[in-house]
Design a protein around this motif. Sequence first.
Motif, mmCIF file in Angstrom:
data_model
loop_
_atom_site.group_PDB
_atom_site.id
_atom_site.type_symbol
_atom_site.label_atom_id
_atom_site.label_comp_id
_atom_site.label_asym_id
_atom_site.label_seq_id
_atom_site.Cartn_x
_atom_site.Cartn_y
_atom_site.Cartn_z
ATOM 1 N N GLN A 23 0.749 -0.859 -0.508
ATOM 2 C CA GLN A 23 -0.411 0.278 0.137
ATOM 3 C C GLN A 23 0.713 1.145 -0.502
ATOM 4 O O GLN A 23 2.133 1.342 0.680
ATOM 5 C CB GLN A 23 -0.990 0.177 1.465
ATOM 6 N N ARG A 24 0.362 2.630 -0.612
ATOM 7 C CA ARG A 24 1.304 3.380 -0.604
ATOM 8 C C ARG A 24 1.033 3.916 0.253
ATOM 9 O O ARG A 24 1.822 4.809 1.169
ATOM 10 C CB ARG A 24 0.425 4.737 -1.559
ATOM 11 N N SER A 25 0.462 4.327 1.110
ATOM 12 C CA SER A 25 -0.429 5.122 1.877
ATOM 13 C C SER A 25 0.064 4.069 3.381
ATOM 14 O O SER A 25 -0.409 3.202 3.482
ATOM 15 C CB SER A 25 -2.145 5.051 1.646
ATOM 16 N N ALA A 26 0.655 5.065 4.335
ATOM 17 C CA ALA A 26 1.154 4.632 5.140
ATOM 18 C C ALA A 26 -0.080 4.714 6.789
ATOM 19 O O ALA A 26 -0.171 3.422 7.395
ATOM 20 C CB ALA A 26 1.987 5.752 5.409
ATOM 21 N N ALA A 29 -1.007 1.095 5.186
ATOM 22 C CA ALA A 29 -0.351 -0.178 5.637
ATOM 23 C C ALA A 29 -0.666 -0.457 7.359
ATOM 24 O O ALA A 29 -0.661 -1.720 7.318
ATOM 25 C CB ALA A 29 1.134 0.557 5.138
ATOM 26 N N ALA A 30 -0.641 1.101 7.583
ATOM 27 C CA ALA A 30 -0.627 0.775 9.140
ATOM 28 C C ALA A 30 -2.493 -0.435 8.998
ATOM 29 O O ALA A 30 -1.966 -1.118 10.410
ATOM 30 C CB ALA A 30 -0.844 1.513 10.336
ATOM 31 N N ILE A 77 2.089 12.372 7.373
ATOM 32 C CA ILE A 77 2.259 11.885 6.075
ATOM 33 C C ILE A 77 1.528 10.616 5.429
ATOM 34 O O ILE A 77 2.255 9.640 4.581
ATOM 35 C CB ILE A 77 4.181 11.695 6.126
ATOM 36 N N PRO A 82 4.131 8.183 -3.631
ATOM 37 C CA PRO A 82 5.553 6.982 -4.258
ATOM 38 C C PRO A 82 6.821 6.925 -3.382
ATOM 39 O O PRO A 82 8.224 7.448 -3.944
ATOM 40 C CB PRO A 82 6.368 7.361 -5.594
#
Lengths: 184, 656, 98
Positions: A23-26, A29-30, A77, A82
């Motif tokens: 996943q690009r987005s942090a 991802a979390a 952030i 990317p």
Amino acid sequence: MTEVVFYVFATIAVVSAALCILQRSAVSAALWLVTTMFSLAGIYVLLGAQFIAAVQVLVYAGAVMVLFLFVIMLLNIGHSTPDLRGSSMVGATVVVVGLLVVELATLWRYTPRRLAAEITGTPLANPAALFAAGQAAQQETAARGVVGGVAAPLFQQYLVPFEATSVLLLSAIVGAVVLAKRKV
Amino acid sequence: MPVHLVWLTVAFPLLGFLVNGALAFARPNARRAVSVAGVGSLVASFVVSLGIFLTVRSAHIVEPEIVKLWAWLPVDRFHIDIAFQVDPLAAVMLLVVTGVGSLIHLFSVGYMQEDAGYARYFAYLNLFIVFMLVLVLGSSLPVLFIGWEGVGLCSYLLIGFWFSDTANASAGKKAFLMNRIGDFGVLIAMFQLWTTLGTLEFVGIAREAPRLLQPGGTAVTLITLFLFLGCTGKSAQIPLYTWLPDAMAGPTPVSALIHAATMVTAGVYLVARTNVLFAMAPATSTLIAGVGALTALFAASIGLRQYDIKKVLAYSTVSQLGYMFVGVGTGVFVSGLFHLVTHAFFKALLFLGAGSVIHAMHHAYHASHSHDDAQDMRNMGGLRSYLPKTWVLMWIATLAIAGVPPFSGFFSKDEILTAAFVRGADNPWYYLFYAMGLAAAFATAFYMARLMVMTFHGENRSGAAAREHLHEPGAIMTGPLIVLGVLSALGGILNVPAALGGHHALAGWLRPVFAPSAGYLQVEELRGSTEYLLIAAAVLAGVAGLVLGYRATLNSRLLPAREALPDTGFARVLANKYYVDEAYDRVIVRPVVGFSRSVLWRFFDQGLVDGLLVNGSARLFRGVGWLGSQLQTGQVGFYVLFFAVGAVWILHVLLG
Amino acid sequence: MLLGPSLALSAILFSLGVAGVLLRRNAIVLFMCIELMLNAVNLTFVALSRLYGAGGYVMVFFVMTVAAAEAAVGLAIILAIFRHEQSVDLENINLLRG
């Protein structure tokens, strides 16, 4: 029945872990990582470690991941930038990780019997005799309950390391405070 | 005195050196203490030497007595002791070195009185005596070589004693370098002796050489040639003689002690010490006699046109050393040593006399604030009336060196020439050497007469102002001169030949030393009339030289150095010493320096060593380091990648 | 018993964590991948403690403690870096470059 549930949880864990790293987005991802941790907690239950499962949900999925999300949002952030590395690095990663999986996947076929056979070197080894400690622990759990089964060794046999972790945590607190402060 | 106390002769000067060396640092102006320590130690050493000599004489010591002090190099079969050898030859040399040394030390007290480096001077001088005694006492070649190198060092230190003047310092370096060439020869000879004979002890050499070496063979010829190369360096023979005239840059007593009486005779001593080898190598012996004769004539001819009083004496020394080598090359080792002893007396006297003259001239010029050269004979003349004692003594020495009977030089020189003539019977070359020696004897007498006339006779040319200050130095300087005068006059008694009613005392005394070589040298008997004829010829050459030299110089028009015209024609070639130094410079020094500069320095040192090895290795490691640093990208991902690769590999090893 | 499948799952999750560390440049995502690897190891401990006794459970506690400490300190470091660099992109953080 247990096996089916295991594989369901396992599939969820693997898929969400993969999504986590892709996943690009942090923030996403979390969140996918939280999903993985929840399914791992389910697997812990299946493996008879209910207390660990509870701690997993409380500490990991709860406290640690909230800390992550908190920092992500604090630093603002969360939106996607990317951040994949270059193609050569991706290729190297695929090769190395592929090899790692190949090496580790041999563990798939292990059963207590086969493990006992490999450890002792005789094909007819009795796993019950070799892994008596595991049997004893299960009986202890059955007698004193799940928490008691963990607490007894933790506060008897491993008391000193346990106390040492409190020092570790204290120093981590101090360190985090010092590092995060703007001016010391 | 027991023979084993011979180490005392070395210990006293060593003590003197230590005391004076310490004083040179701590109390450079404590002249009285320095004088006592410097001269006292030498006199003590002389007394011990005398005791040793008397013991050797009364006990009739024939076999050399070895006095072992300690083991120096115990390496497997190669076993060298620091040991002294006491035998008749060593006893004679002991007396000469400490005796003449004591007189010259005493003279130095007066001569160097006002020098700032007084303590340093005596420290060096004492150290020189230490090494010279080690040289003559050493029982093996390596121990002799310690002394050999040590006297070279002291020679260097004393030639460059007034080192603030560049010319003096470079004269010292020249002496040192020339000697190194010779020392190389001695080293090679030692290596060869070890491999062929397996011993470096003189006793061992005398015992083994007849057993293991073939007389006239290649091995013994090579060994003796290399030994002789060492002698040409130390004893200033062609082709390595050029350092000795330059060595006159040192103080005059040093010239007397080191560069006339003792050190430069070390080569003769070495040949005498290893006489059995030279007796076994007739080819080398002929070469030695030839080189000696050529050097004697060549140096004497240069001496004819020198103006510096010390330079004349320096070339005279070279020439007289040539005589000694004619002697030992002819096989009459006793005659060579006899001339060594008498030469030590009269040449020390000449140098000290010259020192006395220079001292007087220097003081006169100093007092009259003149800057003329105090050593140039053109500035002297007529000193007879100012320095009467020196004049008389110098004449005694002159008569001795010219070979006028009954002065000492006559006996020793005559013996050498006679022996050369006799040897001519079976080797005609020796007739030539005899003729050259005779010519050199004439030239010697001539230049000595010239020196005496230019210095002491005729009109005084030192200038009116300086003339008033000319006077004879004090008793401390004339005293040693008188002793040396007596020795120069009477030294011939040591070895009066049978033809003149004597009985060869020195030859008898030294016979055991030369016993090993006696078998290889056939002694020709000489009919009485021939011997008297030869004596007459030698005396005639000397007297003719003296008379002609005296008259020619007295009649020539002499001018002080400042007004003198440059020499022309052959005289100019002589005054410039046959341009040998210039030729050496062109042929050897410049190519060597050029080669060293371009190939050794620029190419090897700067190019290969500095460039390729030193900087190259640095560059190599910088390059390798740069390559390694390229791995350090600073990107965490790379580090993790390597980490993961390592983890996979470890897993593969564990599981595979 | 599910021993083999548990270990295999652990291996896959660990490999995914490694892949994430290698692929991503965002420091915070990197941290999450490390957490993922720690979790995979925890699974191994739990699975094997059925054979070897309760020591595995205790070890899981220790791992969690370390993970918590690491998360706290690591995130604090990221905060400090962000203040300095205005970014958490590891491409920009290469002080070790030779």
